[in-house]
Design a protein around this motif. Structure first.
Motif, short mmCIF file in Angstrom:
data_model
loop_
_atom_site.label_atom_id
_atom_site.label_comp_id
_atom_site.label_asym_id
_atom_site.label_seq_id
_atom_site.Cartn_x
_atom_site.Cartn_y
_atom_site.Cartn_z
N HIS A 162 51.67 46.57 39.78
CA HIS A 162 51.39 45.78 38.65
C HIS A 162 50.53 44.67 39.20
O HIS A 162 49.67 43.96 38.58
CB HIS A 162 52.63 45.15 38.21
N TRP B 53 46.87 45.82 39.85
CA TRP B 53 46.51 45.86 38.57
C TRP B 53 46.05 44.31 37.90
O TRP B 53 44.79 44.08 37.32
CB TRP B 53 47.20 46.67 37.53
N LEU B 54 46.93 43.39 38.21
CA LEU B 54 46.47 42.15 37.89
C LEU B 54 45.41 41.56 38.57
O LEU B 54 44.54 40.71 37.65
CB LEU B 54 47.90 41.10 37.98
N CYS C 197 42.04 42.85 36.82
CA CYS C 197 41.93 42.19 35.63
C CYS C 197 41.52 41.07 35.77
O CYS C 197 40.65 40.50 35.07
CB CYS C 197 43.30 42.22 34.73
#
Length: 281
Positions: free
Chosen positions: A15, A18-19, A22
């Protein structure tokens, strides 16, 4: 217990990565726009400073005054507005009717014609630019708004997009309409448009961005100054204010502001529409 802890750690790490991805993409796409807006409020010394700074030390509005006084922007804004409105309306209607014909109607060579439209998407615009210009010249349409609108509404991507949306509508609606004696036009008005509203809104937003930012077709076919759009005005301003980045960034901010407002207003419809694209009913 150990396996659960390892799984939670791996999940949190994934996570976090992925952050980071982004955030990197957000900086890549939003960063230039933020830099443009902040530069429009800078004095020339802040613009050329090294190392550069994102925020100006002193916020000024002279760049907007200079930009506004250099050209007559109101007629160009009116031209861009009505060209966009007419083009988007016609493009939505033509693409929706084409998508309905390809998705729900049965007629000879339907698949072949649809493949031709899809194949046309891979042809660059520069390839047929000269033949289109010669054709419009032979028809006596150069110097008018007609070529700009005609060449915009003849887009294959929007037809493909609407075919995907309309294909998700169950055939039971159309079978029931045929039993009631409803024709294809009323099927389109009463069934397709209400049920494909997300697709229509999504296509309208994409088409608005495309038409509003159109530069090549107005540059080729609009020959009189009172016909110019905002994008052509930006080109004129760049020629007049060579090296004056503050007023240029102010003009670019002003021109891009309407599309930003439209995106923020219809962001929810745009996201849901894109998510539904390609879903097979």
């Amino acid at each position: 217990m150990y396996r659960n802890s390892v799984y939670l750690i791996q999940r949190r790490i994934s996570h976090f990565l992925w952050l980071l991805i982004c955030v990197a993409f957000l900086f890549f796409f939003v960063g230039p726009f933020v830099w443009m807006v902040t530069t429009s409020f800078k004095v020339p010394s802040d613009i050329v400073r090294f190392p550069p700074t994102l925020l100006p030390e002193r916020w000024v509005f002279e760049n907007y005054v200079t930009m506004w006084n250099e050209l007559n922007w109101l007629p160009m804004f009116a031209n861009s507005f009505w060209i966009t409105a007419v083009s988007v309306f016609l493009l939505v209607m033509v693409s929706s009717l084409g998508g309905f014909a390809f998705a729900k109607m049965r007629w000879p060579l339907r698949t072949f014609c649809f493949l031709l439209i899809v194949a046309g998407l891979i042809v660059p615009t520069e390839v047929d630019m000269i033949p289109r210009f010669l054709m419009m010249t032979s028809w006596g349409l150069t110097g008018t708004y007609i070529p700009v609108i005609l060449l915009i509404i003849g887009q294959g991507f929007q037809t493909f997009m609407m075919r995907q949306f309309i294909g998700t509508i169950p055939n039971d609606y159309f079978d029931a309409a045929k039993v009631d004696g409803m024709g294809y036009i009323w099927m389109f008005v009463k069934i397709v448009l209400p049920l494909a509203k997300a697709g229509v809104v999504t296509m309208s937003i994409f088409s608005t961005f495309m038409v509003w930012n159109q530069y090549v077709y107005p540059l080729i076919y609009l020959t009189k100054p009172h016909q110019f759009t905002l994008q052509l005005g930006l080109g004129l301003l760049q020629q007049r204010l060579i090296g004056e980045f503050g007023p240029l960034m102010a003009a670019a901010t002003m021109v891009s502001l309407p599309t930003l407002i439209i995106y923020l207003m219809f962001q929810r419809h745009l996201t849901s529409g894109i998510a539904m694209t390609g879903v097979k009913g």
